[in-house]
Design a protein around this motif. Structure first.
Motif, PDB file in Angstrom:
ATOM      1  N   ARG A 176       6.620  10.058  -4.918  1.00  0.00           N
ATOM      2  CA  ARG A 176       5.323   9.370  -4.894  1.00  0.00           C
ATOM      3  C   ARG A 176       4.158  10.344  -4.816  1.00  0.00           C
ATOM      4  N   ILE A 177       4.427  11.568  -4.375  1.00  0.00           N
ATOM      5  CA  ILE A 177       3.431  12.632  -4.474  1.00  0.00           C
ATOM      6  C   ILE A 177       3.884  13.593  -5.564  1.00  0.00           C
ATOM      7  N   LYS A 178       3.016  13.824  -6.524  1.00  0.00           N
ATOM      8  CA  LYS A 178       3.255  14.845  -7.528  1.00  0.00           C
ATOM      9  C   LYS A 178       2.284  15.981  -7.263  1.00  0.00           C
ATOM     10  N   VAL A 179       2.806  17.190  -7.115  1.00  0.00           N
ATOM     11  CA  VAL A 179       1.957  18.349  -6.853  1.00  0.00           C
ATOM     12  C   VAL A 179       1.952  19.233  -8.094  1.00  0.00           C
ATOM     13  N   GLU A 180       0.784  19.359  -8.691  1.00  0.00           N
ATOM     14  CA  GLU A 180       0.623  20.239  -9.849  1.00  0.00           C
ATOM     15  C   GLU A 180       0.037  21.568  -9.371  1.00  0.00           C
ATOM     16  N   ILE A 181       0.677  22.665  -9.760  1.00  0.00           N
ATOM     17  CA  ILE A 181       0.238  23.993  -9.342  1.00  0.00           C
ATOM     18  C   ILE A 181      -0.353  24.730 -10.548  1.00  0.00           C
ATOM     19  N   TYR A 182      -1.562  25.208 -10.403  1.00  0.00           N
ATOM     20  CA  TYR A 182      -2.256  25.918 -11.474  1.00  0.00           C
ATOM     21  C   TYR A 182      -2.502  27.374 -11.061  1.00  0.00           C
ATOM     22  N   PRO A 183      -1.815  28.325 -11.707  1.00  0.00           N
ATOM     23  CA  PRO A 183      -2.043  29.746 -11.395  1.00  0.00           C
ATOM     24  C   PRO A 183      -3.284  30.268 -12.106  1.00  0.00           C
ATOM     25  N   PHE A 184      -3.659  31.504 -11.788  1.00  0.00           N
ATOM     26  CA  PHE A 184      -4.726  32.214 -12.493  1.00  0.00           C
ATOM     27  C   PHE A 184      -6.050  31.446 -12.533  1.00  0.00           C
ATOM     28  N   MET A 185      -6.309  30.606 -11.531  1.00  0.00           N
ATOM     29  CA  MET A 185      -7.569  29.853 -11.466  1.00  0.00           C
ATOM     30  C   MET A 185      -7.791  29.030 -12.740  1.00  0.00           C
ATOM     31  N   GLN A 186      -6.725  28.397 -13.229  1.00  0.00           N
ATOM     32  CA  GLN A 186      -6.801  27.669 -14.498  1.00  0.00           C
ATOM     33  C   GLN A 186      -7.704  26.436 -14.434  1.00  0.00           C
ATOM     34  N   LEU A 187      -7.994  25.955 -13.239  1.00  0.00           N
ATOM     35  CA  LEU A 187      -8.878  24.797 -13.118  1.00  0.00           C
ATOM     36  C   LEU A 187     -10.343  25.215 -12.997  1.00  0.00           C
TER      37      LEU A 187
ATOM     38  N   ALA B 167       0.821  -1.210   0.000  1.00  0.00           N
ATOM     39  CA  ALA B 167       0.000   0.000   0.000  1.00  0.00           C
ATOM     40  C   ALA B 167       0.854   1.259   0.000  1.00  0.00           C
ATOM     41  N   THR B 168       2.034   1.140   0.621  1.00  0.00           N
ATOM     42  CA  THR B 168       2.907   2.308   0.728  1.00  0.00           C
ATOM     43  C   THR B 168       3.506   2.718  -0.603  1.00  0.00           C
ATOM     44  N   ALA B 169       3.336   1.868  -1.663  1.00  0.00           N
ATOM     45  CA  ALA B 169       3.881   2.217  -2.972  1.00  0.00           C
ATOM     46  C   ALA B 169       2.927   3.105  -3.764  1.00  0.00           C
ATOM     47  N   GLN B 170       1.786   3.414  -3.188  1.00  0.00           N
ATOM     48  CA  GLN B 170       0.797   4.222  -3.878  1.00  0.00           C
ATOM     49  C   GLN B 170       1.385   5.562  -4.287  1.00  0.00           C
ATOM     50  N   GLU B 171       1.057   5.995  -5.502  1.00  0.00           N
ATOM     51  CA  GLU B 171       1.470   7.301  -5.988  1.00  0.00           C
ATOM     52  C   GLU B 171       0.228   8.157  -6.219  1.00  0.00           C
ATOM     53  N   VAL B 172       0.344   9.431  -5.903  1.00  0.00           N
ATOM     54  CA  VAL B 172      -0.806  10.316  -6.053  1.00  0.00           C
ATOM     55  C   VAL B 172      -0.382  11.616  -6.728  1.00  0.00           C
ATOM     56  N   THR B 173      -1.319  12.212  -7.424  1.00  0.00           N
ATOM     57  CA  THR B 173      -1.133  13.530  -8.004  1.00  0.00           C
ATOM     58  C   THR B 173      -2.122  14.477  -7.337  1.00  0.00           C
ATOM     59  N   LEU B 174      -1.620  15.565  -6.803  1.00  0.00           N
ATOM     60  CA  LEU B 174      -2.448  16.555  -6.134  1.00  0.00           C
ATOM     61  C   LEU B 174      -2.471  17.828  -6.972  1.00  0.00           C
ATOM     62  N   ARG B 175      -3.670  18.316  -7.257  1.00  0.00           N
ATOM     63  CA  ARG B 175      -3.825  19.529  -8.061  1.00  0.00           C
ATOM     64  C   ARG B 175      -4.223  20.691  -7.148  1.00  0.00           C
ATOM     65  N   PHE B 176      -3.294  21.639  -7.014  1.00  0.00           N
ATOM     66  CA  PHE B 176      -3.524  22.843  -6.211  1.00  0.00           C
ATOM     67  C   PHE B 176      -3.661  24.048  -7.146  1.00  0.00           C
TER      68      PHE B 176
ATOM     69  N   GLU C 249      10.406  14.895  -0.589  1.00  0.00           N
ATOM     70  CA  GLU C 249      10.336  14.137   0.659  1.00  0.00           C
ATOM     71  C   GLU C 249       9.449  12.897   0.542  1.00  0.00           C
ATOM     72  N   SER C 250       8.601  12.871  -0.475  1.00  0.00           N
ATOM     73  CA  SER C 250       7.803  11.662  -0.733  1.00  0.00           C
ATOM     74  C   SER C 250       8.520  10.722  -1.693  1.00  0.00           C
ATOM     75  N   GLU C 251       9.738  11.095  -2.076  1.00  0.00           N
ATOM     76  CA  GLU C 251      10.542  10.333  -3.036  1.00  0.00           C
ATOM     77  C   GLU C 251       9.798  10.156  -4.357  1.00  0.00           C
TER      78      GLU C 251
ATOM     79  N   LEU D 118      -4.864   9.509   1.902  1.00  0.00           N
ATOM     80  CA  LEU D 118      -3.459   9.217   1.620  1.00  0.00           C
ATOM     81  C   LEU D 118      -2.959   8.092   2.519  1.00  0.00           C
ATOM     82  N   PRO D 119      -2.028   7.273   2.038  1.00  0.00           N
ATOM     83  CA  PRO D 119      -1.371   6.308   2.928  1.00  0.00           C
ATOM     84  C   PRO D 119      -0.692   7.052   4.081  1.00  0.00           C
ATOM     85  N   ASP D 120      -0.509   6.369   5.194  1.00  0.00           N
ATOM     86  CA  ASP D 120       0.026   7.011   6.392  1.00  0.00           C
ATOM     87  C   ASP D 120       1.344   7.728   6.132  1.00  0.00           C
ATOM     88  N   ASP D 121       2.225   7.095   5.354  1.00  0.00           N
ATOM     89  CA  ASP D 121       3.545   7.699   5.165  1.00  0.00           C
ATOM     90  C   ASP D 121       3.486   8.939   4.279  1.00  0.00           C
TER      91      ASP D 121
END
Length: 343
Positions: free
Chosen positions: A58-69, A20-29, A54-56, A251-254
């Protein structure tokens, strides 16, 4: 049939073998300003990179400026709460009356001119008074910007009487209450609308930080920039950096631990420091472009402080009438600011 069952068993076994700890996630901010403005440049983007590292990976954080979403800056909180986006930068004051307790941190001359110090105090105040307000999202940081400055077309403000009749943009209810008390006509609006309002003559100017001035082209759209004397900000604005609660809890605990390690008091101070760095940059740009930069005299500043104190007393009376312990909110906000300054 046997072959299919065997293949299915191999596939199932393979899936079960993946921990379970191998889970990868993408977060859209999402945020509502230029990626070159101070908070995205010195906090949001570096924060995203730090979380990824720090997640090595496994977490990808996508940042969208100008309210693009999608959506608008005033409804950003609801976009996060409802899961339209995974996280975002929110100004609670863009929804007047919804988060009234947060306004205590935004009252005139409440904070110092250090965004880093003000933000540390904002986190402390939030922990004491605002966690119920943000219970339907996951709070990562609570912070303030640096000192608010008066930017306007024409000559600089030098006396209180110079505010008379000016149509000035204000970002929050406390800021617009102060502008009205000063004799101006306040026009509440989110920051993305400010440049167009200036260009079209809807407003004569407004209050905002040094750091936002270059990205909003205030060197071209205004002629003068005025700060108050002393070490207290004319006004300040309260922000939160938040995440959808279900996404965080899923999210997984780690990986949740990675988010936790990049949340809280130090992270809030980091967000505030980003504004301090941006103020330095923005002031330099305005100065280089030859715009008039003025600091009010101590005497005029004291006049404005007296009017600001009236705004504060009016706010305490109004919030008390609404059933809040407004005097305690004010006292605790002030104490939080002073405690951080004494550290």
């Amino acid at each position: 049939m046997k072959t299919l069952l065997t293949a299915a068993a191999i596939t199932l076994t393979g899936l079960m073998a993946i921990p379970a700890t191998a889970q990868e996630v993408t977060l859209r901010f999402q945020h509502f300003v230029s990626p070159n403005s101070a908070n995205p440049k010195y906090f949001i983007e570096p924060w995203a990179q730090k979380v990824e590292e720090e997640s090595e990976g496994r977490i990808k954080v996508e940042i969208y400026p100008f309210m693009q979403l999608g959506g608008s800056a005033p409804n950003q909180y609801d976009l996060v709460r409802d899961g339209v986006i995974d996280g975002g930068w929110v100004i609670p004051g863009y929804q007047p009356g919804r988060f009234p307790e947060a306004e205590a941190m935004e009252l005139p001359f409440m904070t110092s001119k250090s965004g880093e110090e003000a933000s540390t105090a904002a986190w402390d105040f939030t922990q004491a008074h605002l966690m119920d307000d943000f219970a339907d999202v996951h709070l990562i940081a609570a912070h303030m910007h640096g000192p608010g400055i008066v930017h306007k077309k024409g000559p600089p403000v030098e006396e209180v009487s110079d505010f008379d009749g000016l149509k000035l943009r204000g970002p929050s209810r406390p800021a617009t209450l102060l502008l009205k008390k000063l004799g101006a006509t306040p026009v509440g609006m989110a920051v993305p609308a400010f440049p167009e309002a200036l260009a079209r003559g809807v407003v004569d100017g407004g209050v905002i930080t040094w750091e936002m001035a270059p990205s909003l082209k205030l060197d071209e759209l205004t002629d003068s920039h005025t700060d108050v004397a002393g070490d207290r900000a004319l006004y300040n604005l309260y922000f939160v950096w938040v995440m959808n609660k279900k996404v965080y809890e899923g999210l997984p605990d780690d990986l949740r631990a990675v988010i936790d390690a990049n949340s809280g008091r130090e992270t809030s101070a980091w967000a505030g420091k980003a504004h301090d760095l941006g103020d330095r940059d923005g002031h330099a740009v305005m100065e280089a472009d030859g715009n008039a930069i003025t600091e009010l005299s101590p005497e005029v500043t004291e006049e404005i402080k007296a009017l600001g104190a009236e705004v504060t007393q009016d706010w305490i009376a109004e919030m008390t009438e609404r059933g809040l312990d407004a005097q305690t909110l004010y006292d605790d906000a002030k104490a939080a600011v002073e405690a951080v300054e004494a550290e």
